[in-house]
Design an enzyme around this catalytic site. Structure first.
Site, PDB file in Angstrom:
ATOM      1  N   LYS A  34      37.138   8.618  35.478  1.00  0.00           N
ATOM      2  CA  LYS A  34      37.618   7.226  35.363  1.00  0.00           C
ATOM      3  C   LYS A  34      38.929   7.177  34.571  1.00  0.00           C
ATOM      4  CE  LYS A  34      34.596   6.706  31.409  1.00  0.00           C
ATOM      5  NZ  LYS A  34      33.281   6.250  30.953  1.00  0.00           N
ATOM      6  N   TYR A 254      62.131  -0.314  12.095  1.00  0.00           N
ATOM      7  CA  TYR A 254      61.790  -1.751  12.053  1.00  0.00           C
ATOM      8  C   TYR A 254      61.018  -2.079  10.784  1.00  0.00           C
ATOM      9  CZ  TYR A 254      63.090  -2.372  16.957  1.00  0.00           C
ATOM     10  OH  TYR A 254      63.781  -2.446  18.146  1.00  0.00           O
TER      11      TYR A 254
END
Ligand SMILES: *Cc1c(COP(=O)(O)O)cnc(C)c1O
Length: 359
Positions: A34, A254
């Site tokens: 998956k 940042y």
């Protein structure tokens, strides 16, 4: 120059599948693919799992992609189907379904099908996610045996909630409950995910369902794949794209949340949360350049990360390879630095990362 690259080591994949067989020598293997084979590439990984007995995925689209890729092994849908109209698709493609609730069972009973579908009845033994309650089991079982739309052999399945922790008594309780519930029902039993395969041999039924361990990553708390003789399949790398000087007490990146205590050099590397690297990796999270570890400086940006390479920069130059995780730097460790689990990091690899499959 290619920047972010996920190298996929197919020999390591084969080695890990062989390890599954070592741990559970009497079980058949349903390889769990998956979420794009845990970020490793659905069809490519499936093509190199010849030794698996079946595949398992979460969604019908994933199963159809395997068939479109030419794969012919049985495929189990771990959440079953979602609508009665899905059933002819299951039949036409030899998909096996989980049955976990009344809606699915009723849809199956009411469908007009040319042939029966192979079913796995899922029992909730304590995960409390999917599965029928122990008190409903016999009713479901008898109805599945009665309907012509289910093959006569009704396989039985459950899922562990806490198998990664060898000190948690929950798994032994789940195994004991499952064993008591299925007594007298001769069909195939399937309980164990990777952690169950490694740590709970009493839970190896006729089938096991390995996911994470096939990719060489440890499902057990506070260990890495190597501790279980597994080899990491993915090696995630990028390149140094700039080197700069920074003085002490200058905020980097940042928010300027990281500052060096002394003048140093930073390597700017081409990787960020836009590639799937975790935004929450904290300052000091390791990367490896030329075999040596260095710590991340400042917040992760979308496309770039700064790494503190020290005042004399160790000869590091633009274009050098940077390992974000792989055999030399366990993804389990990066997951810890980012307060998450390695499953999430692997699944999150973004489409712009280039894949290189190595035999
Ligand atoms: C994902 C999944 C697995 C595989 O789990 P791992 O911990 O990756 O081995 C097995 N069974 C079910 C039902 C799953 O959803």
């Amino acid at each position: 120059m290619r920047l972010a690259i996920a190298e996929i080591n197919l020999q390591a994949l084969a080695h890990n599948l062989a390890q599954v067989r070592q741990f559970a020598p009497n079980s058949k293997v349903m390889a769990v693919l998956k979420a794009n084979a845990y970020g490793h590439g659905l069809v490519k990984i499936a093509q190199h799992l010849n030794d698996a007995d079946a595949f398992a995925v979460a969604r019908i689209d994933e199963a159809l992609a395997l068939r479109a890729g030419g794969l012919t092994k049985p495929i189990v849908l771990l959440e079953g189907f979602f609508h009665q109209d899905d059933l002819p698709i299951l039949l036409a493609n030899n998909f096996q379904t989980i049955i976990h609730d009344e809606n699915q069972l009723r849809a199956l009973e009411n469908a007009k099908l040319d042939a029966p579908i192979s079913c796995w009845l899922k029992i909730n033994t304590g995960m409390h996610r999917l599965g029928v309650a122990p008190t409903q089991l016999n009713d479901f079982y008898q109805r599945l045996q009665a309907t012509n739309n289910a093959k006569d052999t009704i396989n039985l399945m459950t899922h562990f909630s806490s198998a990664d922790d060898v000190n948690d008594p929950k798994t032994a309780e789940q195994i004991a409950l499952f064993d008591s519930l299925v007594q007298g029902k001769q069909q195939a039993h399937c309980l164990a995910n990777s952690a169950g395969i490694i740590a709970w041999p009493a839970g190896h039924g006729e089938w096991v369902r390995p996911g994470l361990m096939m990719y060489g990553v440890s499902p057990m708390l506070n260990t890495s794949g190597k501790d279980h003789q597994l080899k990491p399949v993915m090696r995630l790398t990028t390149k140094v794209i700039a080197i700069r000087d920074v003085d002490a007490a200058q905020g980097v990146g940042y928010g300027g949340s990281w500052q060096s205590t002394q003048p140093t050099k930073l390597a700017v590397v081409a990787m960020g949360y836009g590639d799937g690297y975790p935004r929450h990796a904290k300052h000091g999270t390791p990367v490896v350049i030329a075999g040596k570890r260095y710590g991340i400086a400042g917040n992760i940006s979308m496309d770039m990360i700064s790494v503190d390479i020290g005042e004399n920069a160790d000869g590091i130059k633009v274009g050098d390879e940077v390992v974000m995780w792989g055999p030399e730097l366990p993804v389990e460790e990066i997951a810890q630095c980012a307060d998450t689990i390695s499953y999430e990091l692997l699944c999150n690899i973004a489409p712009r990362v280039s894949y290189e499959y190595q035999r």
